[in-house]
Write an enzyme that holds these catalytic residues in place. Sequence first.
Site, PDB file in Angstrom:
ATOM      1  N   ASP A 251       2.092 -12.711  -2.049  1.00 61.23           N
ATOM      2  CA  ASP A 251       2.952 -12.172  -3.092  1.00 61.23           C
ATOM      3  C   ASP A 251       3.032 -13.236  -4.190  1.00 61.23           C
ATOM      4  OD1 ASP A 251       5.382 -10.854  -4.447  1.00 61.23           O
ATOM      5  OD2 ASP A 251       5.030  -9.531  -2.744  1.00 61.23           O
ATOM      6  N   HIS A 305       3.163  -8.744  -8.399  1.00 63.52           N
ATOM      7  CA  HIS A 305       3.405  -9.519  -7.180  1.00 63.52           C
ATOM      8  C   HIS A 305       2.264 -10.499  -6.895  1.00 63.52           C
ATOM      9  CE1 HIS A 305       7.130  -7.590  -5.895  1.00 63.52           C
ATOM     10  NE2 HIS A 305       6.602  -6.452  -6.309  1.00 63.52           N
ATOM     11  N   GLU A 376       5.949  -2.038  -8.592  1.00 63.37           N
ATOM     12  CA  GLU A 376       6.826  -2.866  -9.435  1.00 63.37           C
ATOM     13  C   GLU A 376       6.084  -3.647 -10.515  1.00 63.37           C
ATOM     14  OE1 GLU A 376      10.382  -3.412  -6.147  1.00 63.37           O
ATOM     15  OE2 GLU A 376       8.862  -4.985  -6.293  1.00 63.37           O
TER      16      GLU A 376
END
Length: 612
Positions: A251, A305, A376
């Site tokens: 991540d 990420h 996201e």
Amino acid sequence: MIQRCNEIMATTLAVTSLLLGVLLPSPVAAFLCIKEVNNGIAVLVTLNQCKLTCGPFGVLWPQPQTAKLGADVVEFLPTNVFLTPLITDEVLPLLLEAFDIFKGNLEKHHPHYSSGSAPWSSHWSPSSAIHGVEVKVQVQGVETFLTLHTNESYELHIHTDGDKTTATIIAPNFFGARHALETLTQLVEYHENRGTLMIVRTASVYDVPAFKYRGLLLDTSRNFFSVAAIERTLDTMAANKLNTFHWHITDSHSFPLYLESLPNMAFYGAYTPSQIYHPHDVRHLVQYARVRGIRIVPELDAPAHVGNGWQWGETHGLGKLAVCVNKEPWESYCVEPPCGQLNLANPNMYTVMAKIYKELAQVFSPVDLFHFGGDEVNLNCWNTTEEITSWMTANNNSLDADAYYDQWGVFLNKAQKLFTESNNAVEVAGIVTASSLTVADRVEQYVNKSQFIIQMRVIRTTDPIIGELLRKNYRLIISNYDAWYLDCGVGDWLGEGNNWCSPYNSWQTVYDHSPHDIATRQTGSSRSDQIVGGEAAMWSEQVDESGLDAKRLWTNPRTNWQPAETRFIHHRQRLVKRGVQAERIQPEWCYQNEGACRRQQPLLPVLEKCLP
């Protein structure tokens, strides 16, 4: 004098089982073991024997499709258990490993088990000392790797004749046979008074999972988890017949995976030199999982990420591979610190991605599923990076949201092609997380339904997008945060109060969460051909391996959690015996006094006693 919900009466205590009818939302018979003083009037049995034999399913977990268990048991020693394999040569090595695990789990039933040599009591009878247990395994198939098409069904039949018990397992392949071994383990318990093991004298079980994908996600980027901790997780998954370990390896926080072709990823991205997964670690875990009936699905989350681990590009002449890395104020560029997204304007980024994919395909071989991430994305990150805005303008793109969605879609399809090329041109099903790219009015433009499965993460159970995607014939993996996120209900690590997905999801909430019911409520049909399965998620912002060891997807039960409560609590005890630090559900008193710790409900009259 009957002792209910009270103290243990020294050596005179025994346990019987009562068949009680409990008023539930859907009336279901409940089978409970209740303490009584052994006054010599009734024939009573020990607590463990009662739990093994009471009710149609005893303490089997998850509940099988059908089962018929005898009311009696026979004693034996684990040294008298042996295997008769009736299988192909391809499957034999896997089965031998699985049988060793099975025998090890049997020994752990002993309360004083230590280092592989249990101190078996000297109080056993001559008959238990000579009683043999033959495990006969019949497998015709040669399948040694799990896929979405694997038939994981099995039959298990137990028959006792004289001083020998035969457990016959019939399965189409190794994976069904492995599940049967787990079920067989659950038909064995420790005899508290004799220091031996006991197995049900007769049994017949047929089982097949309701879902092809029964997963657990573990995030090893926010906090590092040792190989030993991951092994314990895989052991626990095997005990619950989960079949997919979704490894969220990297991540923006860290890149703990060592790549031989790109050593800088771990050099820049690992927290410490000792917190790295080397290729031999990954290969070991892939095999460790396989023999336990589990596939490992790797995830390289992108294009968001990403961050730490990607900073080396400029110093090696490749330009910025990622942008917004550790940028502040983070609230403007990502959902949590630290920030980072791939640099769509830099073609070298794809060159690096191809190398990562190639090594992932090798160390996780054979890859059945691959997770491309995809959640996201923060458009403001890209739109405030001069290199990207200049590139967009030079390529006749506007700078509005739709233009960035277009480029995000281009990235996703390039990534899918890159992975296929890196996987020796073998295309596998890709998984992407639900996002603003998969909303109903965009998904068909960007996400090919024949190539991708959409994982419903960061989505509420009631979110209409689930029904919208099903009506568009997309395949889904259900992971709703309001039921299957395991890290909810703790303090907010970014401020005050509770974390974003609170409240805590209890085991009852997890159990009652039915993917088919969600589909039916939203579309009028269970969509069983499109619901691939489900996955619980353990994100690690506030969890490390010290707190890691904390059914629905096998059985898909039609009742709520209440009929399963006593089996679930016993299963927790079983896991603890195997070395899993599973969270306490109730006091020990409740375990010994089944049903007594539930909020009061009217009871139907006692129907009969479950006596041998």
